[in-house]
Design a protein around this motif. Structure first.
Motif, PDB file in Angstrom:
ATOM      1  N   MET A 177       0.834  -1.381   0.156  1.00  0.00           N
ATOM      2  CA  MET A 177       0.135   0.055  -0.208  1.00  0.00           C
ATOM      3  C   MET A 177       1.302   0.876  -0.360  1.00  0.00           C
ATOM      4  O   MET A 177       0.966   2.113  -0.776  1.00  0.00           O
ATOM      5  N   THR A 178       1.827   1.239   0.734  1.00  0.00           N
ATOM      6  CA  THR A 178       3.219   2.696   0.778  1.00  0.00           C
ATOM      7  C   THR A 178       4.013   2.803  -0.412  1.00  0.00           C
ATOM      8  O   THR A 178       4.184   3.667  -1.189  1.00  0.00           O
ATOM      9  N   ALA A 179       3.330   1.399  -1.006  1.00  0.00           N
ATOM     10  CA  ALA A 179       5.072   1.468  -2.500  1.00  0.00           C
ATOM     11  C   ALA A 179       4.493   1.754  -3.329  1.00  0.00           C
ATOM     12  O   ALA A 179       4.373   2.217  -4.992  1.00  0.00           O
ATOM     13  N   LEU A 180       2.587   1.897  -3.654  1.00  0.00           N
ATOM     14  CA  LEU A 180       1.293   2.308  -4.309  1.00  0.00           C
ATOM     15  C   LEU A 180       1.090   3.047  -4.160  1.00  0.00           C
ATOM     16  O   LEU A 180       0.865   3.982  -3.516  1.00  0.00           O
ATOM     17  N   ASN A 181       0.997   3.699  -6.063  1.00  0.00           N
ATOM     18  CA  ASN A 181       0.015   5.647  -5.793  1.00  0.00           C
ATOM     19  C   ASN A 181      -0.831   5.554  -5.656  1.00  0.00           C
ATOM     20  O   ASN A 181      -1.904   4.541  -6.367  1.00  0.00           O
ATOM     21  N   PRO A 182      -1.620   5.894  -4.696  1.00  0.00           N
ATOM     22  CA  PRO A 182      -3.690   5.978  -4.186  1.00  0.00           C
ATOM     23  C   PRO A 182      -3.502   6.536  -5.416  1.00  0.00           C
ATOM     24  O   PRO A 182      -5.308   5.782  -5.048  1.00  0.00           O
ATOM     25  N   PRO A 202      -5.614   1.205  -5.760  1.00  0.00           N
ATOM     26  CA  PRO A 202      -4.649   0.496  -4.851  1.00  0.00           C
ATOM     27  C   PRO A 202      -6.118   0.325  -3.980  1.00  0.00           C
ATOM     28  O   PRO A 202      -5.851  -0.974  -3.375  1.00  0.00           O
ATOM     29  N   HIS A 203      -6.395   1.131  -3.166  1.00  0.00           N
ATOM     30  CA  HIS A 203      -7.595   1.378  -1.827  1.00  0.00           C
ATOM     31  C   HIS A 203      -8.345   0.455  -1.992  1.00  0.00           C
ATOM     32  O   HIS A 203      -8.751  -0.592  -1.126  1.00  0.00           O
ATOM     33  N   GLN A 204      -9.159  -0.126  -3.344  1.00  0.00           N
ATOM     34  CA  GLN A 204     -10.414  -0.993  -3.685  1.00  0.00           C
ATOM     35  C   GLN A 204      -8.865  -2.505  -3.766  1.00  0.00           C
ATOM     36  O   GLN A 204     -10.238  -3.517  -3.960  1.00  0.00           O
ATOM     37  N   MET A 205      -8.654  -3.021  -3.356  1.00  0.00           N
ATOM     38  CA  MET A 205      -7.544  -4.546  -3.895  1.00  0.00           C
ATOM     39  C   MET A 205      -7.719  -4.501  -2.208  1.00  0.00           C
ATOM     40  O   MET A 205      -7.235  -4.324  -1.462  1.00  0.00           O
ATOM     41  N   VAL A 219       0.099  -6.617  -7.494  1.00  0.00           N
ATOM     42  CA  VAL A 219       0.086  -6.147  -8.457  1.00  0.00           C
ATOM     43  C   VAL A 219       1.969  -5.427  -8.503  1.00  0.00           C
ATOM     44  O   VAL A 219       2.467  -5.446  -9.456  1.00  0.00           O
ATOM     45  N   MET A 220       2.379  -5.223  -7.371  1.00  0.00           N
ATOM     46  CA  MET A 220       3.848  -4.506  -6.783  1.00  0.00           C
ATOM     47  C   MET A 220       4.390  -6.194  -8.427  1.00  0.00           C
ATOM     48  O   MET A 220       5.364  -5.348  -8.546  1.00  0.00           O
TER      49      MET A 220
END
Lengths: 273, 303, 315
Positions: free
Chosen positions: B102-107, B154-157, B165-166
């Motif tokens: 979560m912290t590595a993906l752009n929200p 990302p928050h929907q996953m 995804v990462m």
């Protein structure tokens, strides 16, 4: 704990204001009110009158020292009142939630929507001018930010294990708030209070400037500015020095507040090499 | 003898302590990863396994500083590489996945777009083409309904899907080396098993080497061919995974393995008291003086 | 027959959740715990295993009184622990205590060890200074710390030592039941063994009953007498530890056990393929959704004291 240059600058300026206010009676060369001598009016700064004299021949340096007492009293007392109101409302709202939380939130939003100076003016209009009403007016107007911070800190602290542990150990709600939550949010509250002192000093100056604060002939930095306004071209020092005093003390409180915030940040505190 | 893909030689890393002193975090770490090999670094918090991976990625933040050694990637010393060159390698030839996706993906961007960006950035593809490739790579990491999922934020996953995804992003450009820093620690066990299997299968199929960092010996055992055990900034033992777990030679490794409750051991032998590592290691400060590296690796490292 | 130490009877916990619709139209109910029942005997270690969101933590919070159950009854020695007739916080505290997962967040950074141990004692009417000191000293020795360390603050301790302090705090009121919420999962591997050994020693020495919440099955196998497997708010399998680990029957239990990466496993990552695993779960129970009420199913005793959930239609 390493504290930056800004913290020390702020601490020095604040200490200077405290020093001036507390020792004014002993270190001031003249009396702030009684030593009025029209023969000496509007003198520029010299060896006798370090900051010059005002329109009524009073020593500006002396009056600034005494004015520091007012600024300090206003800053500290109003922030104590603000913090007590803000923390009580914010902490209980965050801890209990529900309708009480909604009510406090509504009240906070209303307070934030009203310009605090206007609100203070209204309070002063009702209870009349003077130092006590100034303290009450400023104490009642600026608690909304403290309340918000107290509420959000409580919300995050409430989920900490040690608060849950206290619940399972049989602590009552008030005991949990005072022993587990309050000590852990003192940092941000203290920072808010210190920063608030700066704005309280400014508000005091503004209200006194408008004639609603400290009543003449007793000096406050704001009322000194009012008096000096008519003479700004003849005796600019009479306005310059009180203005400078306001500027430096507000700067001092703000730098101190910022410095405290940095040093009380738990991330910076617990980091041990 | 093939050339190692990654050759870390006597890497030393320090953090300043006060004004003049330096506190060493890595005290001369050397290991090699062959092309296509999965290498595990295992150790407890503060052992230096994560800073090693950050050093390889060139992502060390001040005040951490490399005080000695070399990191050779395909024979090229990464520590001497200019920032521009390093940026070109990162994400392209060396990719990384983290513990908390979560912290590595752009929200604020869809996952499809974030994967597509890798193709645009590193392979000069057009956006239209890249988006198609992104959907394809989501399918490769077995995300169900990849065309629909590509439009998700990302928050929907769930955590497991985000980690997929990462992985898709990391493997998008077919890197030579994948660094995985505790990628499954935040996941449930069944999801962890799926993600581990995915990493293993995809990297094996593409010949991607893996540097896998974990505190979990079980996870390391299930994915790596060779393991290095780190303790207090040193590599204290290195061996083939099976050999290391069957016959650990360093007392710290023995302590670590004995401290672990093993599934099934209670059924076989009844409840055994777990080994208290402090009771078999008399003096922790002497631990890093001895080290065991398999003979084969010692031969291999001769130039 | 005497009443069991702790009895959970048809516990339901539901949360209203704001849905996606405007004006709260999409308000839904999250079924966190769906009618679970179990008993905990004196001196027993009962573990609840399952993955995040299965309701195991909610169950523990209900027992601790930190979460009000929607339906159902929790009894301690036959007396209700929830709902009408529930004891106040002070009385409940003597029955059930908790050891928390995160040793860093579970200790108040502004309280010394002595304060965090003395305050509960005083709250419970033990105000004699020497008695308080004596009990603190004895408790610190029990958990492997020295009395001199009582003066210190949490940040002066390592993670393992903090967890010992957390255990001391949970035991200082001499409760009979201790809820262990992932007691070692935040600790380093070498420290885990020490804390597990300590917990087992204390259980034997003080006759404690543990209710352990964990997702780490190797720890569960090592410590438990009985195991409950939870899946989407329901118990899908229940039995003695041998049943669960030697003859796991429910597909979800099997899947959980197969998913554990084990350093001894010759075949890394054994177990079924993910798609077939999902299918297997739905075959035994049914694929569940936390927002829909549970379908009818029941626990059936498949061997003495070994229970598994079947869909009611399968009967």
């Amino acid at each position: 704990m390493r504290l930056g240059f800004n913290f020390w600058l702020g601490a020095t300026l604040t200490a200077l204001v405290i020093f001036a206010g507390v020792l004014a009676h002993w270190i001031a060369p003249f009396d702030p009110v009684l030593d009025a001598d029209l023969m000496n009016s509007e003198l520029p700064p010299d060896a006798t009158f370090w900051f010059g004299t005002d329109g009524q021949g009073r020593d500006v340096y002396t009056r600034i020292l005494y004015g520091a007492q007012i600024s300090l009293t206003v800053g500290i007392v109003s922030q104590v009142i603000n913090s007590i109101i803000g923390v009580t409302l914010g902490m209980t709202a965050g801890y209990w939630g529900g309708w009480w939380d909604d009510l406090v939130n509504g009240l906070t939003n209303v307070m934030l929507a009203i310009p605090s100076l206007i609100f203070a003016l209204a309070v002063m209009a009702v209870i009349g001018p003077g130092l006590p009403s100034l303290l009450i007016a400023l104490g009642l107007t600026n608690w909304s930010w403290t309340c918000r911070i107290a509420r959000s800190s409580t919300l995050s602290l409430k989920s900490q294990g040690y608060v849950q542990a206290a619940q399972t150990l049989g602590y009552g709600d008030l005991r949990i708030m005072f022993t587990q939550i309050l000590p852990n949010m003192m940092g941000p509250i203290l920072v808010m209070a210190t920063l608030g002192m700066g704005s309280a000093v400014l508000s005091e100056a503004a209200l006194s400037f408008l004639g609603l604060g400290i009543q003449p002939p007793f000096p406050s930095w704001g009322s000194m500015l009012t008096d000096a306004r008519q003479l700004i071209q003849l005796a600019p020092w009479a306005a310059l020095f009180p203005g400078l005093a306001i500027f430096l003390s507000v700067l001092g409180f703000n730098l101190l507040g910022d410095g405290l915030r940095d040093s009380l940040d738990p991330h910076m505190r617990t980091r041990k090499p | 003898m093939t050339m190692p893909l990654l050759d870390i030689r006597d890497l030393r890393l320090s953090v300043p302590l006060g004004r003049f002193a330096l506190h060493p975090l890595l005290k001369g770490v050397s290991f090699q990863i062959m092309p296509g090999e999965a290498y595990g670094l295992v150790g407890e918090s503060g052992s230096g396994k994560s800073v090693t991976s950050l050093a390889v990625m060139g992502l060390l933040k001040k005040p951490l500083a490399v005080t000695g050694g070399q990191i050779l990637f395909k024979g090229q010393n990464l520590l001497a590489l200019p920032m521009r060159e390093m940026r070109r390698l990162r994400g392209n030839r060396i990719a990384m996945i983290f513990q908390e996706p979560m912290t590595a993906l752009n929200p604020l961007s869809t996952v499809g777009r974030q994967i597509a960006e890798m193709f645009v950035l590193h392979q000069g593809k057009s956006w239209g083409e890249a988006e198609k490739l992104a959907v394809e790579s989501l399918g490769n990491v077995r995300v169900p309904n990849p065309d629909r999922r590509a439009k998700n934020y990302p928050h929907q996953m769930s955590g497991g899907l985000r980690q997929r995804v990462m992985i898709a992003m990391a493997l998008a450009c077919g890197p030579d080396l994948l660094i995985a820093d505790e990628p499954t620690t935040a996941l449930d066990v069944t999801v962890q098993a799926e993600v581990l299997r995915l990493i293993k299968e995809l990297c094996a199929a593409r010949g991607t080497a893996v540097l896998f960092i974990s505190h979990d010996l079980g996870v390391i055992a299930s994915i790596c061919q060779r393991v290095g055990v780190m303790y207090s900034g040193c590599l204290v033992e290195e061996n083939e995974t099976r050999a290391l777990f069957d016959s650990p030679r360093h007392e710290y490794t023995r302590g670590l393995l004995g401290a672990l409750p093993r599934l099934g051991s209670r059924s076989e032998q009844g409840r055994q008291r777990l080994v208290d590592i402090d009771s078999i290691i008399a003096d922790r400060s002497k631990l890093t003086e001895s080290r065991f590296i398999t003979p084969r690796e010692l031969e291999g490292s001769q130039p | 027959m005497t009443a069991p130490l702790l009895q959970v009877d048809d516990l339901h916990v539901r949360f209203p959740v704001a849905g996606g619709g405007l004006l709260g139209k999409g308000r839904r109910t999250l079924h966190a715990v769906n009618g679970i029942s179990f008993e905990l005997a004196k001196g027993e270690c009962l573990s609840i295993v399952g993955e995040s969101g299965c309701g195991k933590s909610t169950t523990a919070l209900s027992i601790l009184g930190l979460q009000e159950p929607t339906e159902g009854m929790i009894r301690y020695r036959g007396k209700p622990l929830t709902g009408a007739g529930a004891p106040n916080r002070i009385d409940r505290a003597k029955a059930v205590q908790m050891v928390f997962q995160d040793p860093y967040a579970s200790l108040n950074p502004r309280q010394s060890v002595r304060t965090s141990l003395a305050a509960p004692l005083r709250l419970h009417g033990i105000s004699n200074g020497s008695e308080v000191e004596g009990r603190i000293e004895a408790m610190l020795k029990n958990v492997g710390l020295t009395p001199e360390q009582a003066r210190r603050y949490p940040h002066e301790f390592s993670g393992g030592q903090r967890q010992r302090i957390g255990i001391a705090r949970a035991l200082i009121l001499e409760p009979e039941i201790v809820v262990l919420d992932e007691p070692v999962s935040a600790l380093d591997v070498s420290v885990r063994a020490q804390i597990i050994n300590l917990l087992l020693d204390l259980q034997e020495k003080l006759g404690l009953s543990y209710l352990m919440i964990s997702h780490d099955l190797s720890v569960v196998e090592h410590m438990s007498d009985r195991v409950l497997v939870m899946y989407f708010g329901e118990i899908v399998e229940e039995g003695r530890w041998q049943h669960i680990f030697q003859t796991p029957t429910h597909p979800y239990t099997r899947r959980l056990i197969a998913a554990i990466p084990d350093p001894d496993a010759r075949q890394p990552l054994g177990g079924c393929q993910e798609n077939s695993a999902n299918a297997a779960v739905s075959a035994g129970g049914q694929v569940q959704d936390v927002f829909s009420p549970p379908t009818r199913s029941e626990l059936v005793e498949i061997a003495p004291q070994h229970w598994m959930r079947f869909a009611a239609a399968a009967q």
